[in-house]
Design a protein around this motif. Structure first.
Motif, mmCIF file in Angstrom:
data_model
loop_
_atom_site.group_PDB
_atom_site.id
_atom_site.type_symbol
_atom_site.label_atom_id
_atom_site.label_comp_id
_atom_site.label_asym_id
_atom_site.label_seq_id
_atom_site.Cartn_x
_atom_site.Cartn_y
_atom_site.Cartn_z
ATOM 1 N N LYS A 155 0.856 -1.194 0.000
ATOM 2 C CA LYS A 155 0.000 0.000 0.000
ATOM 3 C C LYS A 155 0.892 1.243 0.000
ATOM 4 N N ALA A 156 1.282 1.631 -1.204
ATOM 5 C CA ALA A 156 2.232 2.736 -1.350
ATOM 6 C C ALA A 156 1.526 4.033 -1.737
ATOM 7 N N GLY A 157 2.180 5.133 -1.456
ATOM 8 C CA GLY A 157 1.672 6.456 -1.854
ATOM 9 C C GLY A 157 2.848 7.411 -2.006
ATOM 10 N N LEU A 158 2.582 8.582 -2.561
ATOM 11 C CA LEU A 158 3.647 9.578 -2.705
ATOM 12 C C LEU A 158 3.134 10.957 -2.306
ATOM 13 N N LEU A 159 3.943 11.637 -1.527
ATOM 14 C CA LEU A 159 3.627 13.012 -1.122
ATOM 15 C C LEU A 159 4.688 13.920 -1.732
ATOM 16 N N ARG A 160 4.223 14.931 -2.465
ATOM 17 C CA ARG A 160 5.166 15.861 -3.098
ATOM 18 C C ARG A 160 4.901 17.274 -2.584
ATOM 19 N N PRO A 161 5.754 17.784 -1.711
ATOM 20 C CA PRO A 161 5.581 19.179 -1.298
ATOM 21 C C PRO A 161 5.799 20.086 -2.509
ATOM 22 N N ARG A 162 4.843 20.955 -2.786
ATOM 23 C CA ARG A 162 5.004 21.968 -3.849
ATOM 24 C C ARG A 162 5.617 23.233 -3.254
ATOM 25 N N PHE A 163 5.138 23.575 -2.096
ATOM 26 C CA PHE A 163 5.740 24.706 -1.377
ATOM 27 C C PHE A 163 6.808 24.164 -0.440
ATOM 28 N N LEU A 164 7.996 24.756 -0.481
ATOM 29 C CA LEU A 164 8.978 24.450 0.566
ATOM 30 C C LEU A 164 9.161 25.660 1.475
ATOM 31 N N ARG A 165 8.838 26.852 0.966
ATOM 32 C CA ARG A 165 8.733 28.052 1.794
ATOM 33 C C ARG A 165 7.526 28.822 1.343
ATOM 34 N N PRO A 166 6.582 29.137 2.205
ATOM 35 C CA PRO A 166 6.506 28.611 3.561
ATOM 36 C C PRO A 166 6.354 27.094 3.548
ATOM 37 N N PHE A 167 6.815 26.455 4.614
ATOM 38 C CA PHE A 167 6.730 24.999 4.703
ATOM 39 C C PHE A 167 5.307 24.613 5.129
ATOM 40 N N PRO A 168 4.616 23.826 4.301
ATOM 41 C CA PRO A 168 3.192 23.543 4.602
ATOM 42 C C PRO A 168 3.027 22.482 5.682
ATOM 43 N N GLU A 169 3.405 22.825 6.895
ATOM 44 C CA GLU A 169 3.463 21.844 7.987
ATOM 45 C C GLU A 169 2.125 21.158 8.249
ATOM 46 N N ALA A 170 1.071 21.954 8.360
ATOM 47 C CA ALA A 170 -0.228 21.382 8.728
ATOM 48 C C ALA A 170 -0.687 20.379 7.665
ATOM 49 N N ASP A 171 -0.541 20.746 6.400
ATOM 50 C CA ASP A 171 -0.977 19.855 5.318
ATOM 51 C C ASP A 171 -0.159 18.566 5.314
ATOM 52 N N ILE A 172 1.128 18.674 5.607
ATOM 53 C CA ILE A 172 1.991 17.493 5.631
ATOM 54 C C ILE A 172 1.617 16.580 6.803
ATOM 55 N N ARG A 173 1.438 17.189 7.970
ATOM 56 C CA ARG A 173 1.045 16.392 9.154
ATOM 57 C C ARG A 173 -0.249 15.632 8.887
ATOM 58 N N ASN A 174 -1.151 16.361 8.293
ATOM 59 C CA ASN A 174 -2.450 15.789 7.989
ATOM 60 C C ASN A 174 -2.326 14.615 7.026
ATOM 61 N N ALA A 175 -1.516 14.800 6.001
ATOM 62 C CA ALA A 175 -1.382 13.780 4.961
ATOM 63 C C ALA A 175 -0.685 12.531 5.495
ATOM 64 N N LEU A 176 0.158 12.697 6.507
ATOM 65 C CA LEU A 176 0.947 11.556 6.991
ATOM 66 C C LEU A 176 0.348 10.903 8.228
ATOM 67 N N LYS A 177 -0.810 11.383 8.647
ATOM 68 C CA LYS A 177 -1.459 10.822 9.828
ATOM 69 C C LYS A 177 -1.749 9.324 9.601
ATOM 70 N N GLY A 178 -1.319 8.497 10.543
ATOM 71 C CA GLY A 178 -1.642 7.067 10.476
ATOM 72 C C GLY A 178 -0.794 6.247 9.511
ATOM 73 N N LYS A 179 0.191 6.865 8.853
ATOM 74 C CA LYS A 179 1.036 6.100 7.923
ATOM 75 C C LYS A 179 2.057 5.278 8.721
ATOM 76 N N LYS A 180 2.478 4.154 8.123
ATOM 77 C CA LYS A 180 3.416 3.280 8.840
ATOM 78 C C LYS A 180 4.861 3.772 8.717
ATOM 79 N N ALA A 181 5.279 4.059 7.494
ATOM 80 C CA ALA A 181 6.659 4.515 7.303
ATOM 81 C C ALA A 181 6.715 5.492 6.132
ATOM 82 N N VAL A 182 7.685 6.402 6.234
ATOM 83 C CA VAL A 182 7.874 7.427 5.214
ATOM 84 C C VAL A 182 9.334 7.382 4.773
ATOM 85 N N ALA A 183 9.559 7.415 3.463
ATOM 86 C CA ALA A 183 10.932 7.497 2.948
ATOM 87 C C ALA A 183 11.089 8.832 2.228
#
Lengths: 311, 406
Positions: free
Chosen positions: B289-317
């Motif tokens: 069960k794979a997925g990919l997250l691609r930050p489009r903004f690095l500044r400002p860093f979209p912390e809330a959106d990233i936290r939200n997207a990674l909630k409950g995931k097992k591992a991130v590379a």
């Protein structure tokens, strides 16, 4: 400004476009030059400043100017002037800015910037025939950092990084870079040397420059009391001496053709000028460095002889 | 409107043309040069009404661009790699001027050794300047991001310059089908720039870029920049909603691919994410069960959106296409700091790949998924992994032999 030449200091415009109360040192020859330049330029200008002593003329929330100001960095005030000039032109052309709101663009830079770090951006701006003024205030060292050697420092001078010592008693071993000739090789419409001791000459040069579209360049030799080591009350006298000894020729160039605007009837010996400054004191005591003194005098004589103006 | 086949560079140039930019100071560098050549041709042909000047260096170019922006003109400039580094000093300055300059960086690895292929050490060196950063995967995204960049940067809640990034060669010279929007539609999205905070005119003298004496005054202005950059996340929501309404394309602060039920997530940026997405698809076919997250903004860093997207995931590379020598991946550190205070958070693995345009092979992606699953099973996360295939190792060995080094 009326284009007719003025004859005496009484005819200088009485308006002051720079107010007193800046952070500049007492007796700053650069500030005096700038005051005269601003009388000539009027208030509808934007000064694009390079890093240097005059960075500290505007300190939030204060400005001594009636005009606009943009502080850039050491290497790039002429590039800043390019951006401002081009933006004003395109906004006026597109009808986004009333032509009444137009400004003259003026670069203000010390010798550390003009002679050294900004040589590339200055050459670029002159080469592109940018319509701007450039005022270099040349106190012959990096003044704002406490007077270290720059490309403008003269042979035999003491600076923070050319201290006279047992091995090198003369101080600076290098000759002052010839910025006038470097700039003149671009054949700019107007180029002149000026001095705060000759405000009439300065004012008339700005009047003449006004008729030209393109780079209008000025180098002012400016006494620096803390760096050169003399009493601030003697600033104008020293500026005058540098001209009277022939060390700082007052001249102008139109499209590369050079004319001297003032030739002393009788040249004073350079020692008259050198002796009055702490930065040259090692040439006189504990013992006279005859060879160094002679070479400075010869360098001056050579210049005027080559220009066929030595009496 | 019909789609056209455009390179990333041409797409960037179209963004500039459609934004009806007033002024472009330029300086050539591979692989960016096609952008300024395209614009220069349009101006020469009378298809674009703007001032254009070739400067004497990128340092001068960034200064002229910032100064024109401070005069009130909508301004664009672009560079790459070494050029970005040469203008580096002025990036801080221009951001401090609080002017809405938009730049495009075409990523390229930094010397030494000198190279042409892309990685992100150039653009990521900018992360503390005050420039906002948008990183693009496709040519369409480049064009659209340039338009959104002006809307965002010129908003008076933001007023910070913005850098749009694309990969050299892989995107700059790759033709993709791009929809070039109608200029009237663009005008309704991006009205003419009316400077209210920074301009020069005779009737209203203004001092810009003045000195401050005292850390408390300096701090105030720096804090203002930080808060404005944070505002940009909120303002961007409006910008991207408007963009979707008018053009029908939606771009978040992050791009999520097969993320909904994903357990193992790749984090990548820019054009190599396309390789990552293909790897995710393959992994799914193999039952991961794979997925990919691609930050489009690095500044400002979209912390809330990233936290939200990674909630409950097992591992991130996190696959960093950059290397902070002596530390590892730059984005890994940023991702880790963003999740550190979460009560439950996924394990996070660090991989360095794609430096100087080095390929990331299918086998390497397989290894990455393997390592994620192993970490999840064992609870152990190793050191940053420097991706290098056996074949690549054989290749460098050959070069070293020729160079006389065993």
């Amino acid at each position: 400004m009326d284009s007719e030449n003025i004859r005496s200091i009484k005819e200088l415009p009485s308006e002051e476009n720079m107010q007193p109360g800046t952070a500049a040192c007492a007796g700053c020859g650069g500030l005096l030059t700038l005051r005269y330049c601003l009388k000539a330029l009027g208030e509808n200008i934007v000064i694009v400043n390079a890093a240097g002593c005059f960075t500290l003329l505007t300190i939030y929330p204060f400005s001594p100017f009636r005009n606009s100001w943009l502080y850039t960095a050491m290497a790039c005030a002429p590039a800043g002037a390019q951006g401002v000039r081009d933006a004003l032109d395109i906004l006026i052309k597109k009808g986004k800015l009333d032509p009444e709101e137009n400004l003259k663009v003026v670069v203000l830079a010390g010798d550390g910037s003009a002679y050294d770090m900004a040589l590339s951006s200055t050459s670029g701006a002159i080469y592109r025939n940018l319509d701007f003024y450039y005022i270099c205030y040349d106190n012959e060292a990096y003044g704002n950092t406490g007077f270290q050697h720059s490309g403008a420092s003269p042979f035999g001078s003491r600076t923070g990084t050319t201290p006279p010592g047992e091995k090198v008693p003369v101080g600076s071993q290098l000759q002052k870079k010839n910025l006038f000739d470097i700039w003149n090789s671009h054949k700019p419409p107007y180029l002149a040397t000026v001095s705060p001791a000759y405000p009439v000459d300065l004012m008339n040069k700005f009047k003449k420059a006004e008729q030209f579209k393109g780079p209008k360049l000025f180098i002012s030799h400016i006494p620096c009391p803390p760096g050169w080591g003399f009493d601030p009350s003697q600033s104008v006298k020293l500026a005058k001496l540098s001209v009277e000894t022939g060390l700082w020729p007052l001249k102008e160039s139109i499209h590369g053709e050079v004319e001297h605007t003032f030739v002393p009837k009788k040249f004073k010996p350079v020692e008259d000028y050198l002796k009055k400054q702490e930065r040259f004191s090692h040439l006189f005591k504990p013992e006279r460095q005859e060879e160094a003194l002679k070479s400075i005098q010869e360098m001056v004589d050579d210049y005027w002889r080559k220009n066929k103006l030595l009496p | 409107m019909a789609k056209e086949m455009l390179t990333g560079n041409a797409a960037a140039a179209w963004g500039v043309r459609l934004a009806e930019v007033d002024y472009i100071p330029a300086y050539p560098i591979t692989p960016q040069t096609e952008i300024i050549e395209t614009i220069a041709k349009w101006i020469s042909d009378g298809e674009m009404d703007a001032g254009f000047v070739t400067m004497d260096s990128e340092h001068s170019m960034v200064t002229a661009a910032g100064a024109a922006s401070a005069t009130g003109a909508r301004t664009f400039t672009t560079t790459s790699s070494q050029g970005l580094m040469y203008g580096f000093e002025m990036l801080f300055t221009v951001a401090g001027w609080r002017v809405p300059l938009v730049m495009v960086n075409v990523s390229r690895g930094l010397s030494a050794p000198i190279t042409l292929g892309p990685d992100h050490n150039d653009i990521l060196a900018l992360r503390d300047t005050g420039f906002l950063q948008i990183h693009c995967e496709t040519c369409q995204e480049v064009l659209d991001s340039v338009l959104m960049a002006y809307r965002l940067a010129e908003d008076d809640r933001v007023l910070l310059p913005l850098m749009v990034n694309m990969d050299g060669f892989f995107l700059s010279f790759t033709r993709e089908a791009v929809e070039v929007p109608d200029v009237e539609k663009v005008r309704s999205f991006l009205p003419e720039y009316q400077p209210e905070h920074a301009f020069f005119r005779a009737g209203q003298p203004m001092a810009q870029g003045v000195a401050v004496l005292g850390g408390e005054f300096y701090s105030y202005f720096k804090y203002q920049m930080h808060l404005a950059s944070q505002n940009a996340l909120e303002v961007y929501r409006e910008v991207s909603d408007d963009f979707e309404r008018i053009f029908g394309r939606k771009y978040g602060t992050i791009d999520e691919y097969m993320m909904e039920d994903a357990e193992y997530v790749l984090v990548m940026t820019n054009s190599f994410s396309t390789l990552g997405k293909a790897a995710v698809k393959r992994a799914r076919e193999n039952g991961i069960k794979a997925g990919l997250l691609r930050p489009r903004f690095l500044r400002p860093f979209p912390e809330a959106d990233i936290r939200n997207a990674l909630k409950g995931k097992k591992a991130v590379a996190v696959i960093d296409q950059n290397i902070s020598v002596g530390k590892g991946g730059i984005i890994y550190s940023e991702m880790a700091s963003c999740l550190y205070n979460e009560n439950s958070r996924p394990l996070m693995l660090s991989f360095i790949g794609g430096l100087g345009g080095k390929n990331i092979s299918q086998e390497e992606f397989d290894l990455i998924f393997e390592k994620m699953i192993h970490a999840e099973d064992s609870g152990i996360v190793g050191l940053p992994h420097l991706l290098y295939t056996k074949k690549e190792w054989e290749g460098i060995k050959k070069l070293k032999e020729i160079a006389g080094r065993q």
